[in-house]
Design a protein around this motif. Sequence first.
Motif, PDB file in Angstrom:
ATOM      1  N   THR A   1      -4.567   4.183  -8.477  1.00  0.00           N
ATOM      2  CA  THR A   1      -4.898   4.503  -7.088  1.00  0.00           C
ATOM      3  C   THR A   1      -3.850   3.830  -6.197  1.00  0.00           C
ATOM      4  OG1 THR A   1      -6.399   2.612  -6.889  1.00  0.00           O
ATOM      5  CG2 THR A   1      -7.372   4.724  -7.551  1.00  0.00           C
ATOM      6  N   ASP A   2      -3.630   4.412  -5.025  1.00  0.00           N
ATOM      7  CA  ASP A   2      -2.560   3.940  -4.144  1.00  0.00           C
ATOM      8  C   ASP A   2      -2.667   2.466  -3.775  1.00  0.00           C
ATOM      9  OD1 ASP A   2      -1.494   6.472  -4.167  1.00  0.00           O
ATOM     10  OD2 ASP A   2      -2.232   7.014  -2.177  1.00  0.00           O
ATOM     11  N   ASP A   3      -3.856   1.911  -3.808  1.00  0.00           N
ATOM     12  CA  ASP A   3      -4.026   0.513  -3.405  1.00  0.00           C
ATOM     13  C   ASP A   3      -3.915  -0.472  -4.571  1.00  0.00           C
ATOM     14  OD1 ASP A   3      -6.408   1.138  -4.660  1.00  0.00           O
ATOM     15  OD2 ASP A   3      -7.680   0.314  -3.080  1.00  0.00           O
ATOM     16  N   ASN A   4      -3.534   0.000  -5.764  1.00  0.00           N
ATOM     17  CA  ASN A   4      -3.450  -0.897  -6.924  1.00  0.00           C
ATOM     18  C   ASN A   4      -2.471  -2.045  -6.737  1.00  0.00           C
ATOM     19  OD1 ASN A   4      -4.106   1.454  -9.661  1.00  0.00           O
ATOM     20  ND2 ASN A   4      -5.481   0.234  -8.437  1.00  0.00           N
ATOM     21  N   LEU A   5      -1.295  -1.799  -6.143  1.00  0.00           N
ATOM     22  CA  LEU A   5      -0.326  -2.883  -5.939  1.00  0.00           C
ATOM     23  C   LEU A   5      -0.869  -3.932  -4.979  1.00  0.00           C
ATOM     24  CD1 LEU A   5       3.128  -1.080  -5.678  1.00  0.00           C
ATOM     25  CD2 LEU A   5       2.227  -2.403  -7.582  1.00  0.00           C
ATOM     26  N   LEU A   6      -1.507  -3.480  -3.925  1.00  0.00           N
ATOM     27  CA  LEU A   6      -2.092  -4.402  -2.954  1.00  0.00           C
ATOM     28  C   LEU A   6      -3.209  -5.217  -3.605  1.00  0.00           C
ATOM     29  CD1 LEU A   6      -1.986  -5.343  -0.037  1.00  0.00           C
ATOM     30  CD2 LEU A   6      -3.514  -3.468   0.568  1.00  0.00           C
ATOM     31  N   LYS A   7      -4.022  -4.586  -4.427  1.00  0.00           N
ATOM     32  CA  LYS A   7      -5.089  -5.307  -5.138  1.00  0.00           C
ATOM     33  C   LYS A   7      -4.510  -6.337  -6.102  1.00  0.00           C
ATOM     34  CE  LYS A   7      -8.705  -1.791  -4.964  1.00  0.00           C
ATOM     35  NZ  LYS A   7      -9.461  -0.795  -5.749  1.00  0.00           N
ATOM     36  N   LEU A   8      -3.438  -5.983  -6.798  1.00  0.00           N
ATOM     37  CA  LEU A   8      -2.793  -6.944  -7.705  1.00  0.00           C
ATOM     38  C   LEU A   8      -2.251  -8.140  -6.930  1.00  0.00           C
ATOM     39  CD1 LEU A   8      -0.920  -4.630 -10.212  1.00  0.00           C
ATOM     40  CD2 LEU A   8      -2.736  -6.266 -10.746  1.00  0.00           C
ATOM     41  N   TYR A   9      -1.638  -7.868  -5.799  1.00  0.00           N
ATOM     42  CA  TYR A   9      -1.145  -8.962  -4.962  1.00  0.00           C
ATOM     43  C   TYR A   9      -2.307  -9.892  -4.603  1.00  0.00           C
ATOM     44  CZ  TYR A   9       0.953 -11.748  -1.346  1.00  0.00           C
ATOM     45  OH  TYR A   9       1.406 -12.821  -0.619  1.00  0.00           O
ATOM     46  N   ASP A  10      -3.412  -9.320  -4.157  1.00  0.00           N
ATOM     47  CA  ASP A  10      -4.572 -10.117  -3.748  1.00  0.00           C
ATOM     48  C   ASP A  10      -5.105 -10.959  -4.902  1.00  0.00           C
ATOM     49  OD1 ASP A  10      -4.411  -9.172  -1.156  1.00  0.00           O
ATOM     50  OD2 ASP A  10      -5.982  -7.638  -1.435  1.00  0.00           O
ATOM     51  N   ILE A  11      -5.124 -10.395  -6.102  1.00  0.00           N
ATOM     52  CA  ILE A  11      -5.598 -11.143  -7.275  1.00  0.00           C
ATOM     53  C   ILE A  11      -4.696 -12.345  -7.532  1.00  0.00           C
ATOM     54  CG2 ILE A  11      -5.814 -11.061  -9.802  1.00  0.00           C
ATOM     55  CD1 ILE A  11      -6.788  -8.111  -9.387  1.00  0.00           C
TER      56      ILE A  11
ATOM     57  N   LEU B   1       0.838  -1.200   0.000  1.00  0.00           N
ATOM     58  CA  LEU B   1       0.000   0.000   0.000  1.00  0.00           C
ATOM     59  C   LEU B   1       0.880   1.258   0.000  1.00  0.00           C
ATOM     60  CD1 LEU B   1      -2.795   1.259   0.012  1.00  0.00           C
ATOM     61  CD2 LEU B   1      -2.777   1.096   2.495  1.00  0.00           C
ATOM     62  N   ASN B   2       1.879   1.309   0.871  1.00  0.00           N
ATOM     63  CA  ASN B   2       2.783   2.461   0.891  1.00  0.00           C
ATOM     64  C   ASN B   2       3.657   2.512  -0.357  1.00  0.00           C
ATOM     65  OD1 ASN B   2       1.877   3.654   3.237  1.00  0.00           O
ATOM     66  ND2 ASN B   2       3.248   2.458   4.528  1.00  0.00           N
ATOM     67  N   LEU B   3       4.003   1.348  -0.905  1.00  0.00           N
ATOM     68  CA  LEU B   3       4.774   1.339  -2.144  1.00  0.00           C
ATOM     69  C   LEU B   3       3.934   1.926  -3.285  1.00  0.00           C
ATOM     70  CD1 LEU B   3       7.558   0.609  -3.218  1.00  0.00           C
ATOM     71  CD2 LEU B   3       6.654  -1.650  -3.819  1.00  0.00           C
ATOM     72  N   GLY B   4       2.629   1.687  -3.254  1.00  0.00           N
ATOM     73  CA  GLY B   4       1.735   2.315  -4.230  1.00  0.00           C
ATOM     74  C   GLY B   4       1.733   3.830  -4.084  1.00  0.00           C
ATOM     75  N   LYS B   5       1.719   4.317  -2.862  1.00  0.00           N
ATOM     76  CA  LYS B   5       1.796   5.769  -2.619  1.00  0.00           C
ATOM     77  C   LYS B   5       3.113   6.321  -3.162  1.00  0.00           C
ATOM     78  CE  LYS B   5      -1.080   5.575   1.502  1.00  0.00           C
ATOM     79  NZ  LYS B   5      -1.116   5.645   2.965  1.00  0.00           N
ATOM     80  N   PHE B   6       4.186   5.561  -2.962  1.00  0.00           N
ATOM     81  CA  PHE B   6       5.492   5.951  -3.486  1.00  0.00           C
ATOM     82  C   PHE B   6       5.455   6.052  -5.009  1.00  0.00           C
ATOM     83  CE2 PHE B   6       9.339   4.136  -5.433  1.00  0.00           C
ATOM     84  CZ  PHE B   6      10.258   5.129  -5.139  1.00  0.00           C
ATOM     85  N   MET B   7       4.875   5.039  -5.662  1.00  0.00           N
ATOM     86  CA  MET B   7       4.802   5.067  -7.127  1.00  0.00           C
ATOM     87  C   MET B   7       4.031   6.294  -7.597  1.00  0.00           C
ATOM     88  SD  MET B   7       4.285   1.151  -8.423  1.00  0.00           S
ATOM     89  CE  MET B   7       4.536   1.582 -10.151  1.00  0.00           C
ATOM     90  N   HIS B   8       2.952   6.595  -6.920  1.00  0.00           N
ATOM     91  CA  HIS B   8       2.135   7.756  -7.275  1.00  0.00           C
ATOM     92  C   HIS B   8       2.977   9.026  -7.291  1.00  0.00           C
ATOM     93  CE1 HIS B   8      -2.477   8.386  -7.038  1.00  0.00           C
ATOM     94  NE2 HIS B   8      -1.975   8.894  -8.120  1.00  0.00           N
ATOM     95  N   ARG B   9       3.925   9.129  -6.374  1.00  0.00           N
ATOM     96  CA  ARG B   9       4.737  10.341  -6.248  1.00  0.00           C
ATOM     97  C   ARG B   9       6.005  10.325  -7.077  1.00  0.00           C
ATOM     98  NH1 ARG B   9       4.433  11.201   0.289  1.00  0.00           N
ATOM     99  NH2 ARG B   9       2.172  11.312   0.404  1.00  0.00           N
ATOM    100  N   ASP B  10       6.550   9.139  -7.374  1.00  0.00           N
ATOM    101  CA  ASP B  10       7.892   9.099  -7.955  1.00  0.00           C
ATOM    102  C   ASP B  10       7.966   8.614  -9.398  1.00  0.00           C
ATOM    103  OD1 ASP B  10      10.397  10.043  -6.986  1.00  0.00           O
ATOM    104  OD2 ASP B  10      11.183   8.015  -7.053  1.00  0.00           O
ATOM    105  N   ILE B  11       6.903   8.088  -9.954  1.00  0.00           N
ATOM    106  CA  ILE B  11       6.911   7.692 -11.364  1.00  0.00           C
ATOM    107  C   ILE B  11       6.627   8.946 -12.196  1.00  0.00           C
ATOM    108  CG2 ILE B  11       5.760   6.323 -13.161  1.00  0.00           C
ATOM    109  CD1 ILE B  11       7.510   4.637 -11.257  1.00  0.00           C
ATOM    110  N   THR B  12       7.536   9.263 -13.095  1.00  0.00           N
ATOM    111  CA  THR B  12       7.411  10.476 -13.889  1.00  0.00           C
ATOM    112  C   THR B  12       7.487  10.161 -15.381  1.00  0.00           C
ATOM    113  OG1 THR B  12       9.798  10.856 -13.763  1.00  0.00           O
ATOM    114  CG2 THR B  12       8.425  11.916 -12.074  1.00  0.00           C
TER     115      THR B  12
END
Length: 192
Positions: free
Chosen positions: A172-182, A62-73
């Motif tokens: 959205t910030d929870d996309n990585l967590l959702k992918l993991y769950d899938i 979840l926090n890694l998703g927040k990181f991606m939101h801020r650092d992917i350019t």
Amino acid sequence: MNSYHIINDTPYGFEFHEQTNSQLKAFERWFYQNKEHRLEELQKEYDRVIGGHLDFSVESLLNLGKFMHRDITTVPLSEEKYAAITEGLPEGIYVPDYDISIKSRSLVIDIAIYFGEVFLRSHPKLCWEQNKSKSDGRGFMDIRINDGLAPFLGPVGLILCVAWKVAKGTFTDDNLLKLYDIYDGDLSENYR
């Protein structure tokens, strides 16, 4: 604090579709020799942007998703490059006039390694294995079930798709967590 080091030391680059099997093996060696270093680089950049420690827990995604939101350019494509990409395409097909930055592409690899490691640490019957088939994803390291069956997960391609979602503003910030769950839901009880 030292700045993030972009991946620039792979043997033969990332153009895997044209590489020989010995060149692919060289990348596989590079991967195993550099995996921990790339995780350290990710941690360093994560700490700079978000702050805190990545602990390989599922919840850390979840926090890694927040990181991606801020650092992917992204960076704009030159007119020449855009013309080369769109040449011959039928009218009406949308092609963005930007690309993911070089630093972000490096982060994609690092985040993919981390994402894969979260799976490996949660599921000991999984392992890293290089994809040597001529199909899409050749050369990158996949997550495979330790029984010789087909790859279970291609983290680099998956995280690259997520990075494009960030670029397009559909992430959205929870996309990585959702992918993991899938993907976690796709594992049979035999592999847990």
